[in-house]
Motif scaffolding. Structure first.
Motif, short mmCIF file in Angstrom:
data_model
loop_
_atom_site.label_atom_id
_atom_site.label_comp_id
_atom_site.label_asym_id
_atom_site.label_seq_id
_atom_site.Cartn_x
_atom_site.Cartn_y
_atom_site.Cartn_z
N VAL A 1 29.89 13.96 -39.30
CA VAL A 1 30.91 12.93 -39.07
C VAL A 1 30.53 11.64 -39.80
CG1 VAL A 1 32.01 11.49 -37.32
CG2 VAL A 1 31.61 13.91 -36.87
N THR A 2 29.22 11.31 -39.81
CA THR A 2 28.77 10.11 -40.52
C THR A 2 29.07 10.21 -42.00
OG1 THR A 2 26.99 9.80 -38.91
CG2 THR A 2 26.78 8.65 -41.01
N ARG A 3 28.85 11.38 -42.59
CA ARG A 3 29.16 11.58 -44.01
C ARG A 3 30.66 11.41 -44.27
NH1 ARG A 3 25.62 16.83 -46.06
NH2 ARG A 3 23.55 15.95 -45.64
N ILE A 4 31.47 11.93 -43.35
CA ILE A 4 32.92 11.79 -43.51
C ILE A 4 33.32 10.32 -43.51
CG2 ILE A 4 35.13 12.22 -42.37
CD1 ILE A 4 34.03 14.89 -41.45
N LEU A 5 32.77 9.56 -42.55
CA LEU A 5 33.12 8.13 -42.46
C LEU A 5 32.60 7.35 -43.67
CD1 LEU A 5 32.47 7.50 -38.65
CD2 LEU A 5 34.66 7.78 -39.81
N LEU A 6 31.36 7.66 -44.09
CA LEU A 6 30.81 6.96 -45.26
C LEU A 6 31.62 7.27 -46.51
CD1 LEU A 6 26.95 7.38 -44.69
CD2 LEU A 6 28.33 5.30 -44.45
N ALA A 7 32.04 8.54 -46.64
CA ALA A 7 32.87 8.89 -47.80
C ALA A 7 34.21 8.16 -47.75
CB ALA A 7 33.09 10.40 -47.83
N ALA A 8 34.76 8.01 -46.54
CA ALA A 8 36.03 7.28 -46.41
C ALA A 8 35.85 5.82 -46.79
CB ALA A 8 36.56 7.41 -44.99
N PHE A 9 34.78 5.19 -46.27
CA PHE A 9 34.52 3.78 -46.61
C PHE A 9 34.26 3.61 -48.11
CE2 PHE A 9 32.85 3.28 -42.06
CZ PHE A 9 34.10 2.89 -41.61
N ALA A 10 33.52 4.54 -48.69
CA ALA A 10 33.25 4.45 -50.13
C ALA A 10 34.55 4.58 -50.93
CB ALA A 10 32.27 5.55 -50.53
N GLY A 11 35.40 5.51 -50.51
CA GLY A 11 36.68 5.66 -51.20
C GLY A 11 37.54 4.43 -51.09
N ILE A 12 37.58 3.81 -49.89
CA ILE A 12 38.36 2.58 -49.71
C ILE A 12 37.80 1.46 -50.57
CG2 ILE A 12 38.95 0.79 -48.03
CD1 ILE A 12 39.08 2.99 -45.92
N PHE A 13 36.46 1.34 -50.60
CA PHE A 13 35.84 0.29 -51.41
C PHE A 13 36.15 0.47 -52.89
CE2 PHE A 13 32.25 -1.19 -53.98
CZ PHE A 13 32.20 -2.52 -53.61
N ILE A 14 36.07 1.72 -53.36
CA ILE A 14 36.36 1.99 -54.78
C ILE A 14 37.82 1.68 -55.10
CG2 ILE A 14 36.53 3.84 -56.50
CD1 ILE A 14 34.09 5.13 -55.16
N LEU A 15 38.71 2.03 -54.21
CA LEU A 15 40.13 1.75 -54.45
C LEU A 15 40.40 0.25 -54.47
CD1 LEU A 15 41.93 4.46 -52.28
CD2 LEU A 15 41.87 4.30 -54.77
N LEU A 16 39.80 -0.49 -53.53
CA LEU A 16 39.99 -1.94 -53.51
C LEU A 16 39.43 -2.58 -54.79
CD1 LEU A 16 39.14 -2.80 -49.79
CD2 LEU A 16 41.38 -2.78 -50.88
#
Length: 449
Positions: A13-28
């Protein structure tokens, strides 16, 4: 290729959340870079473009010393007042004009979004602006709201699309792992206990569940094997016991028959006749039990069987019975019929039992045996000219040892024939169907091809 070590559910679950945050950061970051590129190529003007343009116009008018009217209010607005304070020229209309005049009343006050320039003749000009990015293209300015609003809305939409597809991807991966657990449970429910459950979900907690299901499979298999072996042993013991009981019963009946041939008085003859009748009845019971035991003990491998072979064996068993009662046997089927896979002993015994019942309850006329076949199943239908099944018989005739006491009762009927026939049908993927026709009873024996 080395096997990947399972991780904990928390780590997953931590990997899923970190991947989501990383994706949001890259998009921003990507959206911000795009915005900066639009600024550099003058497609979008910065937020202070209005103030910069207004200040430049103020400096130009001060140098000219009068209001020239040569203004381009693309990024700012203006209001020109004559010496009497009347509006002579403006880029605003309606409520916007009224609100601007009311907001910027004193030219001696320093405003953050407006400024006055005064002329020698007493006239003055008010410039106002907003700190917001603008599209350089006038058409885009008219069609779209401010560039900042478009930027924010676009950013939100991009994030929503990303989250939508990311959630679908994560759900798909989790579903694939849950399917492994579901498949393992389905394997147990389908009684497939021979295949070990060796799949790995890659998550430690999921693998623990799969391991528990595997332990359950092994325990069930061991328990069922033990039960089966115990049942088989008991059935063999019953079969052996019934065989051994037949010998003393034969001796008793034989001696009773010999005694009946002697000169006896009425009372002695009555007693010996009772012994003979009871022995015969007991021997019939033993024969029924032996038939049941032999049917369940015999384990025969299934093999391809032609329907013609089954019908020949069936006719060989039924013809003498039908001839003795002067009953005709009619066989109806279309040749050729495809072969079926099954146990010759079980199928022949079941079909013979059904045929014997049909002949037993037919007083006159014929017994019709019809065979029909589809790609999936083969049906053997037995129609007799007897009294038919009672309502109670239709519900219970297939139960072991059930006997009715009305139209279809026989002294040698112990309620095992149809029960064994149904067992044979079920072991061949089929069923046994009881129904009535206009002329009597009908029994349909169905097996899978």
């Amino acid at each position: 290729m080395a096997k990947r070590k399972p991780i904990s559910l928390t780590s997953y679950v931590t990997r899923i959340l970190l991947a989501a945050f990383a994706g949001i950061f890259i998009l921003l970051a990507a959206v911000l870079v795009i915005f900066q590129l639009l600024l550099q190529h003058n497609i979008i003007m910065p937020a202070n473009v209005g103030e910069t343009a207004a200040r430049a116009e103020i400096d130009r008018l001060r140098q000219a010393g009068r209001f020239t009217g040569e203004l381009d209010p693309q990024f700012y607005d203006y209001v020109y007042f004559d010496p009497d304070g009347q509006v002579q020229d403006t880029s605003l209309t309606g409520n916007d004009l009224q609100q601007t005049i009311e907001k910027f009343t004193d030219e001696d006050v320093t405003y953050t979004t407006g400024a006055y320039v005064s002329f020698a003749d007493g006239s003055r000009c008010l410039f106002t602006w907003r700190y917001t990015a603008h599209f350089t293209n006038k058409t885009l300015q008219q069609l779209l709201p401010s560039a900042e609003l478009v930027y924010m809305v676009g950013t939100v939409l991009v994030l929503l699309v990303f989250l939508f597809f990311y959630i679908r991807l994560v759900s798909k991966k989790l579903r694939a792992k849950l399917v492994l657990v579901e498949s393992a449970s389905q394997q147990i429910s389908e009684q497939n206990l021979d295949t070990p459950i060796t799949t790995s979900a890659g998550i430690r907690e999921f693998n623990q569940v799969l391991g528990s299901i595997e332990n359950l499979r092994e325990a069930l298999k061991t328990s069922l094997l033990q039960q089966w072996e115990t049942q088989q042993q008991r059935k063999q013991e019953i079969a052996a016991l019934t065989h051994d009981i037949k010998t003393p019963l034969t001796v008793v009946n034989g001696n009773a028959e010999l005694l009946l041939e002697d000169e006896l008085d009425a009372e002695q003859k009555q007693l010996i006749q009772a012994i003979h009748n009871s022995g015969s009845k007991a021997q019939q019971y033993v024969n029924a039990l032996q038939q049941l035991a032999n049917f369940e003990v015999i384990s025969e491998e299934k093999e391809p069987l032609t329907v013609d072979f089954l019908i020949r064996d069936l006719d060989a068993a039924l013809a003498p019975l039908a001839q003795a009662k002067d009953i005709q046997l009619n066989y109806l089927y279309d040749s050729p019929l495809q072969a079926i896979t099954g146990s010759a002993f079980m199928l022949t015994r079941a079909l013979t039992t059904i045929g014997e019942n049909a002949i037993r309850y037919t007083e006159t006329g014929a017994v019709t045996i019809q065979v029909t076949q589809t790609q999936q199943e083969t049906r053997f239908s037995f129609d007799d000219n007897g009294p038919g099944f009672t309502k109670e018989a239709l519900q219970h005739a297939k139960e072991m040892f059930w006997q009715q006491d009305k139209s279809r009762t026989s002294t040698s009927n112990y309620g095992i024939g149809l029960a064994l026939a149904e067992k044979a049908a079920l072991q061949h993927g089929g069923q046994l169907i009881l129904e009535n026709t206009e002329h009597g009873g009908r029994v349909i024996f169905v097996v899978k091809n």
